[in-house]
Write an enzyme that holds these catalytic residues in place. Structure first.
Site, PDB file in Angstrom:
ATOM      1  N   ASP A  89       0.859  -1.181   0.000  1.00  0.00           N
ATOM      2  CA  ASP A  89       0.000   0.000   0.000  1.00  0.00           C
ATOM      3  C   ASP A  89       0.895   1.230   0.000  1.00  0.00           C
ATOM      4  O   ASP A  89       2.042   1.197   0.443  1.00  0.00           O
ATOM      5  CB  ASP A  89      -0.921  -0.018   1.222  1.00  0.00           C
ATOM      6  CG  ASP A  89      -2.075   0.948   1.075  1.00  0.00           C
ATOM      7  OD1 ASP A  89      -2.243   1.514  -0.023  1.00  0.00           O
ATOM      8  OD2 ASP A  89      -2.819   1.129   2.055  1.00  0.00           O
ATOM      9  N   ASP A 124      -3.345   7.317  -3.808  1.00  0.00           N
ATOM     10  CA  ASP A 124      -4.714   7.767  -4.038  1.00  0.00           C
ATOM     11  C   ASP A 124      -5.220   8.522  -2.817  1.00  0.00           C
ATOM     12  O   ASP A 124      -4.633   8.463  -1.738  1.00  0.00           O
ATOM     13  CB  ASP A 124      -5.622   6.583  -4.350  1.00  0.00           C
ATOM     14  CG  ASP A 124      -5.591   5.528  -3.247  1.00  0.00           C
ATOM     15  OD1 ASP A 124      -4.502   5.265  -2.701  1.00  0.00           O
ATOM     16  OD2 ASP A 124      -6.648   4.957  -2.935  1.00  0.00           O
ATOM     17  N   ALA A 191     -11.291   3.183   0.414  1.00  0.00           N
ATOM     18  CA  ALA A 191     -12.011   4.030   1.372  1.00  0.00           C
ATOM     19  C   ALA A 191     -13.338   3.446   1.818  1.00  0.00           C
ATOM     20  O   ALA A 191     -14.306   4.172   2.026  1.00  0.00           O
ATOM     21  CB  ALA A 191     -12.219   5.428   0.783  1.00  0.00           C
ATOM     22  N   CYS A 274     -13.732 -24.624  17.368  1.00  0.00           N
ATOM     23  CA  CYS A 274     -13.010 -24.540  16.110  1.00  0.00           C
ATOM     24  C   CYS A 274     -12.117 -25.764  15.986  1.00  0.00           C
ATOM     25  O   CYS A 274     -11.700 -26.352  16.996  1.00  0.00           O
ATOM     26  CB  CYS A 274     -12.177 -23.255  16.071  1.00  0.00           C
ATOM     27  SG  CYS A 274     -11.069 -23.106  14.653  1.00  0.00           S
ATOM     28  N   CYS A 276      -9.144 -25.708  14.237  1.00  0.00           N
ATOM     29  CA  CYS A 276      -7.777 -25.346  13.851  1.00  0.00           C
ATOM     30  C   CYS A 276      -6.778 -25.947  14.843  1.00  0.00           C
ATOM     31  O   CYS A 276      -7.142 -26.412  15.927  1.00  0.00           O
ATOM     32  CB  CYS A 276      -7.618 -23.832  13.762  1.00  0.00           C
ATOM     33  SG  CYS A 276      -7.487 -22.987  15.359  1.00  0.00           S
ATOM     34  N   CYS A 279      -6.824 -24.504  18.462  1.00  0.00           N
ATOM     35  CA  CYS A 279      -7.991 -24.864  19.275  1.00  0.00           C
ATOM     36  C   CYS A 279      -8.031 -26.348  19.623  1.00  0.00           C
ATOM     37  O   CYS A 279      -8.664 -26.739  20.609  1.00  0.00           O
ATOM     38  CB  CYS A 279      -9.275 -24.468  18.542  1.00  0.00           C
ATOM     39  SG  CYS A 279      -9.430 -22.679  18.329  1.00  0.00           S
TER      40      CYS A 279
END
Length: 482
Positions: A89, A124, A191, A274, A276, A279
């Site tokens: 960015d 921008d 934005a 969860c 994952c 977890c």
């Protein structure tokens, strides 16, 4: 050079192949945000988790005594230890938050090129939602001038072209049309973070669809700052291909535990719902007490986000994205508002949606406005009813009629020969409700109006007789109930 190839479509979502130089990533794609000074999860660890691309901030690198010279000497990939796609960015976010930053458009573009960024963003102007129309237009003109200026420096197709315009759909359309003329392939919609932070999803849908109207279908659309998995499905359905997220880390620092339908406070959890790695190797209490809690929570949050992206990709392939959008958007009233706004544009969405899908699940009133229903109401006008036609809502069929159609809400009529075709046959419909019957009868109304010379008879259950008569008001001379 950046190129984008669409592979599968559903609603306005696409799975695709984003090619950046010689590197390829699958879309929809999540770019975790990396701050070189604060890395709860290192880029190399992310790559092992399946991350194919990431985004970092050129302004932060340019001001960093620790990383600036290393990035210029060795390049971003070596400094971060990541060999996937890296986007940078420009510093426009810092400019919008902190005011004027000492980093010009030319400087940021040249710096991004010098440190080896593969997707480069010009400076921008991120027009916030509270800008008035004239100011938003002036800022859009400045952004377009900077894109043009940046293209004189970056001429090899690695420049992203942000679409601005505030909350004004006509300005977003104008911006998209002008960006399209530049030939840019990678087009971020900028934005929009304030809209998402304040749950203004209805306006988010309006500005994204406005931009999509004027962009080439071959453009890869990046929704800047779309970081929570609960809204990924809605954003994908609007036609966004790429998301970036710092939320996985920001939420971890606040002790917030992500789920696909929202966020929970870790301190209030007794169980970790969860699958994952974090977890399954920690209890809720162990995670709360861990000295490495922030890092572990960030890993969980990123895992949930990546899993949701994979789920969306599979839903697009299967043609079941509407069901995922419906489920996710019912997790919050404002998300549901955004979902309903998206459905208000079904007549527009149907032009891009696929014709045939695996199945249709009816999930309530919102299902009546889905693209499959809108398309079917148009397609059924091709049926030829002859001089006399019977529409059966209760399996009763007279002997003296030229053609017979069955009725299945919310679609309306269908020939018996099409009983097993999509969408009539491949649909799961519960017991009839008022909304689906009215929608089906609206399709019947269009059919009767389309063939004014045909004499129609309709057999209807007594329970739905008043609904039929109300929906077909004004057509009493064209049909008879038997």
């Amino acid at each position: 050079m950046i190129s984008f190839e669409v592979v599968h479509k559903d609603i306005r979502a696409r799975t695709g192949r984003l090619k950046v130089g010689e590197k390829i990533a699958r879309t929809p794609l999540l770019l975790p945000v990396i701050n070189p000074h604060i890395q709860l999860i290192t880029p190399s660890e992310m790559q092992k988790m399946g991350v194919e691309a990431l985004i970092t901030n050129a302004y932060i690198f340019s001001k960093s005594g620790e990383f600036r010279e290393a990035a210029l000497d060795r390049g971003l990939h070596d400094v971060l230890g990541f060999d996937g796609i890296i986007m940078t960015d420009s510093g426009a976010f810092q400019q919008s938050v902190y005011g004027d930053v000492a980093f010009s458009n030319v400087e940021t573009v040249r710096f991004q090129r010098a440190i080896g960024s593969e997707i480069i963003v010009p400076m921008d102007i991120a027009t916030p939602p509270d800008r008035d129309y004239e100011t938003a237009r002036e800022e859009l003109s400045t952004t377009m001038a900077r894109i043009t200026e940046a293209m004189t420096i970056i001429g090899d197709g690695h420049l992203a072209a942000p679409i601005q315009g505030g909350i004004f759909p006509d300005l977003r359309e104008e911006a998209a049309a002008r960006v399209n003329e530049t030939g840019a392939t990678f087009c971020p919609i900028g934005a929009v973070v304030p809209l998402m932070e304040n749950y203004r999803y209805k306006e988010l849908v309006e500005v994204v669809l406005a931009a999509k109207r004027r962009l080439s279908p071959s453009s890869c659309v990046h929704l800047f700052g779309a970081g929570h998995p609960a809204m990924f499905a809605l954003a994908a359905a609007m036609g966004c291909d790429v998301f970036d997220s710092a939320a996985y880390a920001l939420y971890a620092r606040e002790g917030r535990y992500m789920t696909p339908s929202g966020s929970l406070k870790l301190n209030e959890l007794q169980e970790l719902p969860c699958a994952c790695h974090v977890c399954r190797t920690h209890t809720a209490e162990e995670l709360k007490q861990s000295p490495d809690k922030e890092r572990l929570l960030a890993m969980h949050n990123l895992s949930v986000s990546l899993a949701e992206i994979a789920r969306i990709r599979q839903a697009i392939i299967d043609g079941t994205l509407w069901e995922v959008v419906d489920e996710r958007c019912r997790s919050h009233p404002r998300l549901l508002e955004g979902y309903r706004e998206l459905l208000n544009h079904s007549g527009e969405l149907v032009q891009r949606d696929r014709v045939s899908k695996r199945r249709f699940f009816y999930r309530g009133d919102e299902s009546c406005a889905r693209t499959e229903v809108i398309r079917y109401h148009s397609v059924c006008l091709r049926f030829r009813p002859g001089k006399t036609c019977h529409i059966s809502m209760n399996d009763k069929v007279p002997d003296d009629t030229e053609s017979v159609f069955q009725f299945k809400p919310p679609f309306g009529i269908y020939p018996p020969e099409m009983a097993e075709t999509f969408p009539v046959g491949q649909s799961e419909i519960p017991g009839w409700d008022e909304a689906m019957v009215v929608t089906g009868l609206q399709g019947v109304r269009k059919f009767i109006e389309h063939y004014p010379a045909t004499r129609f008879t309709i057999s209807c259950p007594e329970r739905w007789m008043s609904t039929l008569k109300n929906t077909l008001t004004g057509l009493e001379d064209n049909y008879v109930c038997i």
